[in-house]
Design a protein around this motif. Structure first.
Motif, PDB file in Angstrom:
ATOM      1  N   UNK A 134       0.822  -1.191   0.000  1.00  0.00           N
ATOM      2  CA  UNK A 134       0.000   0.000   0.000  1.00  0.00           C
ATOM      3  C   UNK A 134       0.868   1.258   0.000  1.00  0.00           C
ATOM      4  N   UNK A 135       1.902   1.309   0.830  1.00  0.00           N
ATOM      5  CA  UNK A 135       2.719   2.513   0.937  1.00  0.00           C
ATOM      6  C   UNK A 135       3.677   2.682  -0.246  1.00  0.00           C
ATOM      7  N   UNK A 136       3.853   1.641  -1.035  1.00  0.00           N
ATOM      8  CA  UNK A 136       4.723   1.741  -2.206  1.00  0.00           C
ATOM      9  C   UNK A 136       3.948   2.127  -3.461  1.00  0.00           C
ATOM     10  N   UNK A 137       2.649   2.245  -3.351  1.00  0.00           N
ATOM     11  CA  UNK A 137       1.807   2.534  -4.509  1.00  0.00           C
ATOM     12  C   UNK A 137       1.824   4.034  -4.839  1.00  0.00           C
ATOM     13  N   UNK A 138       1.920   4.332  -6.117  1.00  0.00           N
ATOM     14  CA  UNK A 138       1.877   5.710  -6.590  1.00  0.00           C
ATOM     15  C   UNK A 138       0.528   6.351  -6.269  1.00  0.00           C
ATOM     16  N   UNK A 139      -0.545   5.599  -6.434  1.00  0.00           N
ATOM     17  CA  UNK A 139      -1.894   6.155  -6.254  1.00  0.00           C
ATOM     18  C   UNK A 139      -2.151   6.535  -4.804  1.00  0.00           C
ATOM     19  N   UNK A 140      -1.546   5.828  -3.873  1.00  0.00           N
ATOM     20  CA  UNK A 140      -1.697   6.183  -2.469  1.00  0.00           C
ATOM     21  C   UNK A 140      -1.177   7.595  -2.216  1.00  0.00           C
ATOM     22  N   UNK A 141       0.016   7.881  -2.684  1.00  0.00           N
ATOM     23  CA  UNK A 141       0.601   9.203  -2.472  1.00  0.00           C
ATOM     24  C   UNK A 141      -0.077  10.269  -3.320  1.00  0.00           C
ATOM     25  N   UNK A 142      -0.519   9.889  -4.512  1.00  0.00           N
ATOM     26  CA  UNK A 142      -1.227  10.830  -5.381  1.00  0.00           C
ATOM     27  C   UNK A 142      -2.548  11.275  -4.752  1.00  0.00           C
ATOM     28  N   UNK A 143      -3.243  10.370  -4.104  1.00  0.00           N
ATOM     29  CA  UNK A 143      -4.540  10.703  -3.510  1.00  0.00           C
ATOM     30  C   UNK A 143      -4.419  11.285  -2.104  1.00  0.00           C
ATOM     31  N   UNK A 144      -3.381  10.947  -1.367  1.00  0.00           N
ATOM     32  CA  UNK A 144      -3.261  11.434   0.013  1.00  0.00           C
ATOM     33  C   UNK A 144      -2.703  12.852   0.075  1.00  0.00           C
ATOM     34  N   UNK A 145      -1.924  13.272  -0.915  1.00  0.00           N
ATOM     35  CA  UNK A 145      -1.312  14.599  -0.889  1.00  0.00           C
ATOM     36  C   UNK A 145      -2.343  15.728  -0.823  1.00  0.00           C
ATOM     37  N   UNK A 146      -3.382  15.770  -1.676  1.00  0.00           N
ATOM     38  CA  UNK A 146      -4.367  16.846  -1.553  1.00  0.00           C
ATOM     39  C   UNK A 146      -5.144  16.800  -0.244  1.00  0.00           C
ATOM     40  N   UNK A 147      -5.336  15.608   0.296  1.00  0.00           N
ATOM     41  CA  UNK A 147      -6.044  15.497   1.573  1.00  0.00           C
ATOM     42  C   UNK A 147      -5.210  16.138   2.682  1.00  0.00           C
ATOM     43  N   UNK A 148      -3.914  15.863   2.705  1.00  0.00           N
ATOM     44  CA  UNK A 148      -3.050  16.484   3.710  1.00  0.00           C
ATOM     45  C   UNK A 148      -2.965  17.994   3.529  1.00  0.00           C
ATOM     46  N   UNK A 149      -2.911  18.453   2.294  1.00  0.00           N
ATOM     47  CA  UNK A 149      -2.871  19.898   2.048  1.00  0.00           C
ATOM     48  C   UNK A 149      -4.140  20.557   2.564  1.00  0.00           C
ATOM     49  N   UNK A 150      -5.286  19.917   2.358  1.00  0.00           N
ATOM     50  CA  UNK A 150      -6.540  20.508   2.851  1.00  0.00           C
ATOM     51  C   UNK A 150      -6.603  20.497   4.371  1.00  0.00           C
ATOM     52  N   UNK A 151      -6.028  19.489   4.998  1.00  0.00           N
ATOM     53  CA  UNK A 151      -6.008  19.470   6.469  1.00  0.00           C
ATOM     54  C   UNK A 151      -5.148  20.617   6.998  1.00  0.00           C
ATOM     55  N   UNK A 152      -4.002  20.854   6.389  1.00  0.00           N
ATOM     56  CA  UNK A 152      -3.161  21.982   6.809  1.00  0.00           C
ATOM     57  C   UNK A 152      -3.835  23.315   6.524  1.00  0.00           C
ATOM     58  N   UNK A 153      -4.551  23.409   5.400  1.00  0.00           N
ATOM     59  CA  UNK A 153      -5.268  24.646   5.088  1.00  0.00           C
ATOM     60  C   UNK A 153      -6.398  24.882   6.078  1.00  0.00           C
ATOM     61  N   UNK A 154      -7.094  23.830   6.468  1.00  0.00           N
ATOM     62  CA  UNK A 154      -8.159  23.967   7.456  1.00  0.00           C
ATOM     63  C   UNK A 154      -7.593  24.409   8.793  1.00  0.00           C
ATOM     64  N   UNK A 155      -6.443  23.836   9.154  1.00  0.00           N
ATOM     65  CA  UNK A 155      -5.784  24.239  10.392  1.00  0.00           C
ATOM     66  C   UNK A 155      -5.372  25.709  10.344  1.00  0.00           C
ATOM     67  N   UNK A 156      -4.861  26.164   9.216  1.00  0.00           N
ATOM     68  CA  UNK A 156      -4.416  27.553   9.128  1.00  0.00           C
ATOM     69  C   UNK A 156      -5.585  28.533   9.137  1.00  0.00           C
ATOM     70  N   UNK A 157      -6.763  28.094   8.701  1.00  0.00           N
ATOM     71  CA  UNK A 157      -7.920  28.994   8.756  1.00  0.00           C
ATOM     72  C   UNK A 157      -8.300  29.311  10.196  1.00  0.00           C
ATOM     73  N   UNK A 158      -8.121  28.341  11.100  1.00  0.00           N
ATOM     74  CA  UNK A 158      -8.501  28.557  12.491  1.00  0.00           C
ATOM     75  C   UNK A 158      -7.384  29.191  13.317  1.00  0.00           C
ATOM     76  N   UNK A 159      -6.132  28.903  12.999  1.00  0.00           N
ATOM     77  CA  UNK A 159      -5.045  29.407  13.833  1.00  0.00           C
ATOM     78  C   UNK A 159      -4.526  30.766  13.393  1.00  0.00           C
ATOM     79  N   UNK A 160      -4.633  31.108  12.126  1.00  0.00           N
ATOM     80  CA  UNK A 160      -4.077  32.366  11.634  1.00  0.00           C
ATOM     81  C   UNK A 160      -5.157  33.352  11.217  1.00  0.00           C
TER      82      UNK A 160
END
Length: 100
Positions: free
Chosen positions: A1-27
């Motif tokens: 699972x962790x060696x799959x290209x699609x795992x990283x391709x799909x998880x990257x935007x999810x992590x970016x949105x989590x950081x963006x959501x965090x920055x909306x509340x903290x900054x």
């Protein structure tokens, strides 16, 4: 699972949105920009330079100063939307791995 290209391709935007959501509340900006502060900030701009369709150089500077917080929030919301769109394909991908 962790060696799959699609795992990283799909998880990257999810992590970016989590950081963006965090920055909306903290900054969050404490207050909207004040017009008096915009005038002080844009005093160095020449008020004699006139653009035919947008006003003077100082007017443009004031417009940019007053709209800056709004444009930052817009970019953050676009990242959130982008990440939330990728949550469904990511969950489908995880479900397809679990079935195999």
């Amino acid at each position: 699972m962790f060696k799959s290209f699609w795992f990283y391709f799909l998880i990257t935007p999810v992590f970016i949105s989590i950081f963006a959501l965090d920055s909306m509340f903290t900054h969050r900006s404490p207050s909207p920009p004040m017009f008096d502060n915009a005038i002080e900030f844009c005093q160095s701009k020449d008020n004699n330079i006139v653009y035919s369709d947008r006003g003077t150089a100082q007017d443009l500077c004031i417009d940019e100063y007053m709209n800056a917080p709004w444009s930052v929030e817009l970019v953050i919301k676009i990242f959130l939307l982008f990440g939330f769109i990728f949550i469904v394909p990511f969950l489908l991908y995880l479900n397809s791995i679990r079935i195999k």
